[in-house]
Design a protein around this motif. Structure first.
Motif, PDB file in Angstrom:
ATOM      1  N   LYS A   6      13.170 125.525 -25.084  1.00 58.50           N
ATOM      2  CA  LYS A   6      14.091 125.427 -26.217  1.00 58.50           C
ATOM      3  C   LYS A   6      13.332 125.715 -27.495  1.00 58.50           C
ATOM      4  N   SER A  10      14.487 122.532 -32.758  1.00 62.48           N
ATOM      5  CA  SER A  10      15.357 121.429 -32.349  1.00 62.48           C
ATOM      6  C   SER A  10      14.600 120.118 -32.159  1.00 62.48           C
ATOM      7  N   GLY A  11      13.284 120.154 -32.181  1.00 68.52           N
ATOM      8  CA  GLY A  11      12.496 118.925 -32.041  1.00 68.52           C
ATOM      9  C   GLY A  11      12.805 118.208 -30.743  1.00 68.52           C
ATOM     10  N   ASN A  12      13.039 116.903 -30.817  1.00 65.36           N
ATOM     11  CA  ASN A  12      13.362 116.106 -29.633  1.00 65.36           C
ATOM     12  C   ASN A  12      14.862 115.934 -29.441  1.00 65.36           C
ATOM     13  N   SER A  13      15.648 116.648 -30.191  1.00 64.37           N
ATOM     14  CA  SER A  13      17.101 116.531 -30.141  1.00 64.37           C
ATOM     15  C   SER A  13      17.663 117.083 -28.830  1.00 64.37           C
ATOM     16  N   ASN A  14      18.785 116.536 -28.396  1.00 65.79           N
ATOM     17  CA  ASN A  14      19.525 117.086 -27.259  1.00 65.79           C
ATOM     18  C   ASN A  14      20.608 118.045 -27.732  1.00 65.79           C
ATOM     19  N   GLN A  15      20.560 118.456 -28.974  1.00 61.89           N
ATOM     20  CA  GLN A  15      21.535 119.379 -29.546  1.00 61.89           C
ATOM     21  C   GLN A  15      20.925 120.780 -29.614  1.00 61.89           C
ATOM     22  N   CYS A  16      20.628 121.344 -28.440  1.00 61.80           N
ATOM     23  CA  CYS A  16      19.973 122.654 -28.443  1.00 61.80           C
ATOM     24  C   CYS A  16      20.373 123.453 -27.206  1.00 61.80           C
ATOM     25  N   GLU A  18      18.845 125.777 -24.113  1.00 59.84           N
ATOM     26  CA  GLU A  18      17.616 125.976 -23.349  1.00 59.84           C
ATOM     27  C   GLU A  18      17.745 127.260 -22.531  1.00 59.84           C
ATOM     28  N   GLU A  30      23.079 124.166 -22.225  1.00 61.39           N
ATOM     29  CA  GLU A  30      22.989 123.225 -23.333  1.00 61.39           C
ATOM     30  C   GLU A  30      22.218 122.011 -22.837  1.00 61.39           C
ATOM     31  N   SER A  31      21.313 121.495 -23.649  1.00 58.44           N
ATOM     32  CA  SER A  31      20.486 120.380 -23.209  1.00 58.44           C
ATOM     33  C   SER A  31      21.293 119.123 -22.922  1.00 58.44           C
ATOM     34  N   ASP A  32      22.432 118.946 -23.581  1.00 54.93           N
ATOM     35  CA  ASP A  32      23.241 117.758 -23.335  1.00 54.93           C
ATOM     36  C   ASP A  32      24.274 117.959 -22.221  1.00 54.93           C
TER      37      ASP A  32
END
Length: 63
Positions: A6, A10-16, A18, A30-32
């Motif tokens: 990713k 996006s850092g450690n966010s799950n809003q990204c 992949e 989507e990571s989430d």
């Protein structure tokens, strides 16, 4: 099959989004929602990336 990658933005966010390679194809998720995977060819992915770089999809991010 490579590991999911990713953007560092996006850092450690799950809003990204992949991306990884698998069997010569490109997988996108989507990571989430990791169970929903879109599969495409490297050529189609490269063409889409070029469109993103040119700003063709900028209107989707406005909000």
């Amino acid at each position: 099959m490579s590991n999911w990658q990713k953007s560092s933005m996006s850092g450690n966010s799950n809003q990204c989004i992949e991306v990884r390679t698998a069997g010569g194809l490109i997988e996108i998720r989507e990571s989430d929602a990791p169970g929903a995977v879109v599969v495409t060819t490297p050529l189609k992915f490269a063409l889409w990336l070029e469109g993103v770089k040119r700003g063709e999809f900028d209107h989707f991010g406005a909000g």
